[in-house]
Structure formats: structure tokens, C-alpha cells
Motif scaffolding. Structure first.
Motif, PDB file in Angstrom:
ATOM      1  N   UNK A  11      12.816  67.508  50.781  1.00  0.00           N
ATOM      2  CA  UNK A  11      13.257  67.840  49.423  1.00  0.00           C
ATOM      3  C   UNK A  11      12.431  67.053  48.403  1.00  0.00           C
ATOM      4  N   UNK A  12      12.096  65.809  48.731  1.00  0.00           N
ATOM      5  CA  UNK A  12      11.234  65.009  47.856  1.00  0.00           C
ATOM      6  C   UNK A  12       9.837  65.606  47.758  1.00  0.00           C
ATOM      7  N   UNK A  13       9.346  66.125  48.864  1.00  0.00           N
ATOM      8  CA  UNK A  13       8.045  66.795  48.855  1.00  0.00           C
ATOM      9  C   UNK A  13       8.092  68.027  47.961  1.00  0.00           C
ATOM     10  N   UNK A  14       9.190  68.761  48.036  1.00  0.00           N
ATOM     11  CA  UNK A  14       9.361  69.924  47.165  1.00  0.00           C
ATOM     12  C   UNK A  14       9.352  69.492  45.697  1.00  0.00           C
ATOM     13  N   UNK A  15      10.042  68.391  45.410  1.00  0.00           N
ATOM     14  CA  UNK A  15      10.094  67.894  44.038  1.00  0.00           C
ATOM     15  C   UNK A  15       8.693  67.532  43.543  1.00  0.00           C
ATOM     16  N   UNK A  16       7.872  66.988  44.415  1.00  0.00           N
ATOM     17  CA  UNK A  16       6.495  66.651  44.035  1.00  0.00           C
ATOM     18  C   UNK A  16       5.644  67.904  43.810  1.00  0.00           C
ATOM     19  N   UNK A  17       5.897  68.958  44.558  1.00  0.00           N
ATOM     20  CA  UNK A  17       5.107  70.182  44.450  1.00  0.00           C
ATOM     21  C   UNK A  17       5.598  71.108  43.338  1.00  0.00           C
ATOM     22  N   UNK A  18       6.817  70.907  42.878  1.00  0.00           N
ATOM     23  CA  UNK A  18       7.436  71.813  41.899  1.00  0.00           C
ATOM     24  C   UNK A  18       6.628  72.006  40.619  1.00  0.00           C
ATOM     25  N   UNK A  19       5.984  70.973  40.048  1.00  0.00           N
ATOM     26  CA  UNK A  19       5.222  71.215  38.814  1.00  0.00           C
ATOM     27  C   UNK A  19       4.127  72.274  38.977  1.00  0.00           C
ATOM     28  N   UNK A  66      18.618  62.141  44.284  1.00  0.00           N
ATOM     29  CA  UNK A  66      19.314  63.429  44.362  1.00  0.00           C
ATOM     30  C   UNK A  66      20.078  63.723  43.084  1.00  0.00           C
ATOM     31  N   UNK A  67      20.687  62.700  42.512  1.00  0.00           N
ATOM     32  CA  UNK A  67      21.373  62.860  41.238  1.00  0.00           C
ATOM     33  C   UNK A  67      20.385  63.264  40.149  1.00  0.00           C
ATOM     34  N   UNK A  68      19.212  62.644  40.155  1.00  0.00           N
ATOM     35  CA  UNK A  68      18.151  63.012  39.208  1.00  0.00           C
ATOM     36  C   UNK A  68      17.778  64.480  39.379  1.00  0.00           C
ATOM     37  N   UNK A  86      17.088  76.109  42.073  1.00  0.00           N
ATOM     38  CA  UNK A  86      16.490  75.468  43.249  1.00  0.00           C
ATOM     39  C   UNK A  86      16.563  73.951  43.093  1.00  0.00           C
ATOM     40  N   UNK A  87      16.176  73.459  41.917  1.00  0.00           N
ATOM     41  CA  UNK A  87      16.225  72.015  41.673  1.00  0.00           C
ATOM     42  C   UNK A  87      17.632  71.461  41.772  1.00  0.00           C
ATOM     43  N   UNK A  88      18.579  72.147  41.170  1.00  0.00           N
ATOM     44  CA  UNK A  88      19.969  71.686  41.202  1.00  0.00           C
ATOM     45  C   UNK A  88      20.532  71.739  42.628  1.00  0.00           C
ATOM     46  N   UNK A  89      20.243  72.812  43.352  1.00  0.00           N
ATOM     47  CA  UNK A  89      20.753  72.945  44.723  1.00  0.00           C
ATOM     48  C   UNK A  89      20.173  71.870  45.641  1.00  0.00           C
ATOM     49  N   UNK A  90      18.865  71.618  45.531  1.00  0.00           N
ATOM     50  CA  UNK A  90      18.262  70.576  46.363  1.00  0.00           C
ATOM     51  C   UNK A  90      18.795  69.205  45.984  1.00  0.00           C
ATOM     52  N   UNK A  91      19.078  68.998  44.713  1.00  0.00           N
ATOM     53  CA  UNK A  91      19.672  67.738  44.287  1.00  0.00           C
ATOM     54  C   UNK A  91      21.049  67.534  44.884  1.00  0.00           C
ATOM     55  N   UNK A  92      21.871  68.573  44.851  1.00  0.00           N
ATOM     56  CA  UNK A  92      23.218  68.483  45.419  1.00  0.00           C
ATOM     57  C   UNK A  92      23.139  68.274  46.931  1.00  0.00           C
ATOM     58  N   UNK A  93      22.241  68.989  47.608  1.00  0.00           N
ATOM     59  CA  UNK A  93      22.073  68.795  49.053  1.00  0.00           C
ATOM     60  C   UNK A  93      21.611  67.374  49.370  1.00  0.00           C
ATOM     61  N   UNK A  95      22.248  64.707  47.590  1.00  0.00           N
ATOM     62  CA  UNK A  95      23.411  63.839  47.383  1.00  0.00           C
ATOM     63  C   UNK A  95      24.344  63.906  48.599  1.00  0.00           C
ATOM     64  N   UNK A  96      24.629  65.104  49.067  1.00  0.00           N
ATOM     65  CA  UNK A  96      25.529  65.263  50.216  1.00  0.00           C
ATOM     66  C   UNK A  96      24.960  64.614  51.479  1.00  0.00           C
ATOM     67  N   UNK A  97      23.666  64.830  51.724  1.00  0.00           N
ATOM     68  CA  UNK A  97      23.036  64.226  52.904  1.00  0.00           C
ATOM     69  C   UNK A  97      22.997  62.709  52.786  1.00  0.00           C
ATOM     70  N   UNK A  98      22.763  62.198  51.578  1.00  0.00           N
ATOM     71  CA  UNK A  98      22.740  60.748  51.379  1.00  0.00           C
ATOM     72  C   UNK A  98      24.119  60.144  51.599  1.00  0.00           C
ATOM     73  N   UNK A  99      25.159  60.812  51.091  1.00  0.00           N
ATOM     74  CA  UNK A  99      26.523  60.329  51.344  1.00  0.00           C
ATOM     75  C   UNK A  99      26.835  60.332  52.824  1.00  0.00           C
ATOM     76  N   UNK A 100      26.395  61.362  53.524  1.00  0.00           N
ATOM     77  CA  UNK A 100      26.618  61.423  54.971  1.00  0.00           C
ATOM     78  C   UNK A 100      25.885  60.297  55.666  1.00  0.00           C
ATOM     79  N   UNK A 101      24.648  60.022  55.259  1.00  0.00           N
ATOM     80  CA  UNK A 101      23.897  58.910  55.843  1.00  0.00           C
ATOM     81  C   UNK A 101      24.568  57.573  55.558  1.00  0.00           C
TER      82      UNK A 101
END
Length: 108
Positions: A11-19, A66-68, A86-93, A95-101
């Protein structure tokens, strides 16, 4: 925990490629924020894979990134609804994965 951390890194890689994918490289502030937060998310996700417990600083960092990701599409002016969701959904995912971790304890 490793699978979740790999997903967060992707998801971080996606955030880097998004621009480039969404074509907002002309907006330098948004572009660099996306790149830097994506890089921080990738590094923290990979770091969390090697931590012995779930309650760790890297997981808190990925939670913040993820909150960002979840909030930013609603703050900056976005004309492309696909980019927004897409950005909002990946952010929420993230957050959820981080809480699970954070709640995961490794055996051993």
C-alpha cells in the motif's frame, strides 16, 4: 503478521506511485507528501516484520501513515473520484491491518 506487513508495504508502494498514476506530479506538495509518507510506510512495515511483539513503534507508524492515507483525499482538492476512493480505502485497510498487527503476539 508478516503477510499483513507485506500488504501494508505494498500500500505504501501504491502511495508512492499514485502521483504518476493519477497525474498530480505538477502539485509538488501533494506529490512529495505522497512519496515521503509512502516511503515511511514501507520502511515501518518492513521493520515491523522483524519485531518480536505486535505492540511496537513500527506498527504505530504504519497506523499513522494509514490515517494520513485515509484523510488526505478528503482534504486536498481531488477531481478524480477513483483516486479519492482508492486512497481512502487503502488508508482504512492500512489502519485495520496495523491495529491487527498491534494486537498480535509472536510465539517463540
Amino acid at each position: 503478521m508478516k503477510v499483513r506487513s507485506v500488504l501494508i508495504a505494498l500500500f505504501g508502494l501504491w502511495l508512492m506511485a499514485a502521483p504518476w498514476y493519477f497525474g498530480y506530479t505538477q502539485e509538488t506538495t501533494a506529490m512529495w507528501a505522497s512519496i515521503l509518507v509512502g516511503l515511511i510506510q514501507i520502511m515501518a512495515a518492513l521493520w515491523s516484520m522483524f519485531r518480536p511483539v505486535g505492540d511496537s513503534l513500527p506498527n504505530l507508524i504504519t497506523l499513522i501513515t494509514g490515517l494520513f492515507m485515509a484523510i488526505t483525499p478528503f482534504i486536498q482538492p481531488i477531481n478524480d473520484h477513483k483516486q479519492l476512493w482508492i486512497g481512502a480505502a487503502l488508508g482504512v485497510l492500512t489502519i485495520l491491518l496495523s491495529f491487527t498487527n498491534l494486537g498480535t503476539r509472536r510465539k517463540g
